[in-house]
Design an enzyme around this catalytic site. Structure first.
Site, PDB file in Angstrom:
ATOM      1  N   LYS A   1      29.296  57.297  55.561  1.00  0.00           N
ATOM      2  CA  LYS A   1      30.088  56.263  56.255  1.00  0.00           C
ATOM      3  C   LYS A   1      31.571  56.379  55.882  1.00  0.00           C
ATOM      4  CE  LYS A   1      29.263  53.004  52.487  1.00  0.00           C
ATOM      5  NZ  LYS A   1      28.481  51.833  52.028  1.00  0.00           N
TER       6      LYS A   1
ATOM      7  N   ARG B   1      24.237  39.929  50.886  1.00  0.00           N
ATOM      8  CA  ARG B   1      25.094  40.574  51.865  1.00  0.00           C
ATOM      9  C   ARG B   1      24.215  40.844  53.076  1.00  0.00           C
ATOM     10  NH1 ARG B   1      28.219  46.140  50.440  1.00  0.00           N
ATOM     11  NH2 ARG B   1      26.370  46.963  51.472  1.00  0.00           N
TER      12      ARG B   1
ATOM     13  N   TYR C   1      63.236  50.430  46.050  1.00  0.00           N
ATOM     14  CA  TYR C   1      63.460  49.029  46.423  1.00  0.00           C
ATOM     15  C   TYR C   1      63.330  48.095  45.229  1.00  0.00           C
ATOM     16  CZ  TYR C   1      62.826  50.175  51.414  1.00  0.00           C
ATOM     17  OH  TYR C   1      62.939  50.669  52.671  1.00  0.00           O
TER      18      TYR C   1
ATOM     19  N   MET D   1      57.092  52.601  52.185  1.00  0.00           N
ATOM     20  CA  MET D   1      56.167  52.876  53.284  1.00  0.00           C
ATOM     21  C   MET D   1      55.860  54.367  53.425  1.00  0.00           C
ATOM     22  SD  MET D   1      56.509  51.858  57.296  1.00  0.00           S
ATOM     23  CE  MET D   1      56.732  50.121  56.961  1.00  0.00           C
TER      24      MET D   1
HETATM   25  C1  LIG Z   1      27.727  52.305  50.911  1.00  0.00           C
HETATM   26  C2  LIG Z   1      26.290  52.068  50.745  1.00  0.00           C
HETATM   27  C3  LIG Z   1      25.506  52.963  49.975  1.00  0.00           C
HETATM   28  C4  LIG Z   1      26.112  54.047  49.116  1.00  0.00           C
HETATM   29  O1  LIG Z   1      26.700  53.437  47.984  1.00  0.00           O
HETATM   30  P1  LIG Z   1      27.349  54.299  46.810  1.00  0.00           P
HETATM   31  O2  LIG Z   1      27.698  53.319  45.769  1.00  0.00           O
HETATM   32  O3  LIG Z   1      28.557  54.963  47.410  1.00  0.00           O
HETATM   33  O4  LIG Z   1      26.344  55.294  46.391  1.00  0.00           O
HETATM   34  C5  LIG Z   1      24.145  52.783  49.986  1.00  0.00           C
HETATM   35  N1  LIG Z   1      23.574  51.778  50.690  1.00  0.00           N
HETATM   36  C6  LIG Z   1      24.295  50.885  51.387  1.00  0.00           C
HETATM   37  C7  LIG Z   1      23.615  49.778  52.108  1.00  0.00           C
HETATM   38  C8  LIG Z   1      25.672  50.984  51.429  1.00  0.00           C
HETATM   39  O5  LIG Z   1      26.388  50.079  52.111  1.00  0.00           O
END
Ligand SMILES: *Cc1c(COP(=O)(O)O)cnc(C)c1O
Length: 379
Positions: A37, A135, A267, A315
């Site tokens: 991801k 979550r 800055y 920036m």
């Molecule tokens: C991002 C994620 C992972 C991977 O997590 P890492 O800490 O990068 O290994 C696994 N499962 C879910 C649901 C995630 O959101």
């Protein structure tokens, strides 16, 4: 000028990603779902996916459908799970592309069932249990209802439940009491699903930290992300786990100048050299994902020495005080990398910025170009 290298680039070592995958796959001795991801944690979605598959990953995991569809558009045929969907998501497109879908709630399951009927395809579904992260996933109160609805949809032929899964809150603290508690809630959730006839689903719980530190959470497959890119999820030295950071972030000095002691730098003049010195200008800034908080804090390698960014990150650029070192326009500045050449690691940046390396590697971007080295998964 000492080099013709790019102004600002992120160099990604595909062989490191493949080797890290192989190390973890070997350690656990069971299937590995590689999480790619967020543009492969900033390493490039498709090249990272090809590299993890070359390293022995069995399947891929992404957050959102767009990421899964991009993998398919690139010709990647490995199993892909996508887990974060808004109401009204284009599940028909997901089913046509043979993407496995995570489900958190009965209303989302109903949308997937509708898409299965519309397309005439059986949706491959993984049920997400909230075991204590609060979550994604269904809470223990909502789980039996979700399981019952999924069992009905499965017997109707609309879906096949191929996974039961959850995610941990504290795997990076391997002795934390929530770990055992989450495992117990997960096992209850699995038992409820199995009793309802969902017997073919594979169970998975382990992110990178759990893949490294918590064998009791490995179940039927593991699901690491950050460790594949060579970063230690426990915040230590990745080499202790046989992992090698795959990302190097580098830029080229574009200007140097001699200045007297006491000039105000960048800055707001938050930095003043103590004696006459050379300042070097580095052409990357917060628009490129370098945190503004790195000013006067984060280390870089320039002219063979470690230097701390002098004054505020702007920036588009920041300044280094390189003392009397013979640094020239065209010289390389390394922000972070594997550490072999004395450069800081992403972990070192995370330590001084009070964040995690995950955030640094996924946000670096902007006008950096990306260059791949190594051949793993290259087409
Ligand atoms: C991002 C994620 C992972 C991977 O997590 P890492 O800490 O990068 O290994 C696994 N499962 C879910 C649901 C995630 O959101």
């Amino acid at each position: 000028m000492t080099s013709a290298a790019s102004r600002a680039e992120v160099v990604v070592d595909l062989d490191a990603i493949a080797a890290n995958t192989a190390v973890l796959r070997e350690r656990v001795g069971r299937p590995l779902m590689a999480v790619v991801k967020a543009d492969g944690y900033g390493h490039g979605l498709v090249p990272a996916a090809r590299a993890v598959l070359a390293g022995g990953a069995d399947s891929l995991g992404v957050a959102v459908l767009e990421e899964a569809l991009a993998l398919r558009a690139a010709g990647i045929r490995a199993p892909v799970l996508a887990w974060l969907h808004a109401p009204g998501a284009d599940y028909a497109a997901a089913l046509e592309a043979d993407i496995e879908l995570s489900v958190n709630a009965e209303w989302a399951l109903a949308e997937i069932v509708a898409a299965a009927r519309a397309t005439g395809r059986t949706a491959r579904v993984q049920l997400f249990a909230d075991t204590g992260l609060s979550r994604e996933g269904a809470t223990p109160a909502d789980w039996p209802g979700l399981v019952a609805a999924a069992a009905r949809a499965q017997s109707d032929g609309d879906i096949a439940v191929v996974g039961l899964w959850s995610h941990m809150a504290y795997a990076d603290a391997p002795t934390h009491p929530t770990i055992g508690a989450q495992v117990r809630v997960f096992e209850e959730a699995v038992a409820i699903a199995r009793a309802a006839g969902l017997t073919d689903a594979r169970r998975h719980l382990a992110n990178s930290a759990a893949t490294i530190a918590l064998p009791d959470t490995w179940y039927d497959l593991v699901r690491p992300g950050v460790a594949l890119y060579g970063l230690d999820p426990l915040g230590g030295d990745a080499a202790d786990h046989g992992l090698r950071p795959a990302m190097t972030v580098r830029a080229t000095v574009v200007l140097t100048k001699r200045v007297p002691a006491g000039v105000g730098v960048s800055y707001g003049h938050t930095y003043f050299p103590e004696s006459e010195t050379t300042l070097a200008l580095v052409p990357v800034g917060y628009a490129d994902g370098i945190p503004r908080a790195a000013g006067n804090r984060a280390p870089v390698l320039a002219g063979g020495s470690r230097r701390t960014i002098a004054g505020r990150v702007c920036m588009d650029q920041f300044v280094l005080d390189v003392g009397d070192d013979p640094v020239q326009p065209g010289d390389e500045v390394v922000l972070w990398g594997p550490g072999d050449r004395g450069e800081p690691t992403a972990q070192a940046w995370a330590d001084v910025l009070d964040t995690i390396h995950y955030e640094l590697v996924t946000r670096v971007g902007g006008r950096f170009t990306r260059r791949y080295v190594g051949s793993a998964g290259a087409v």
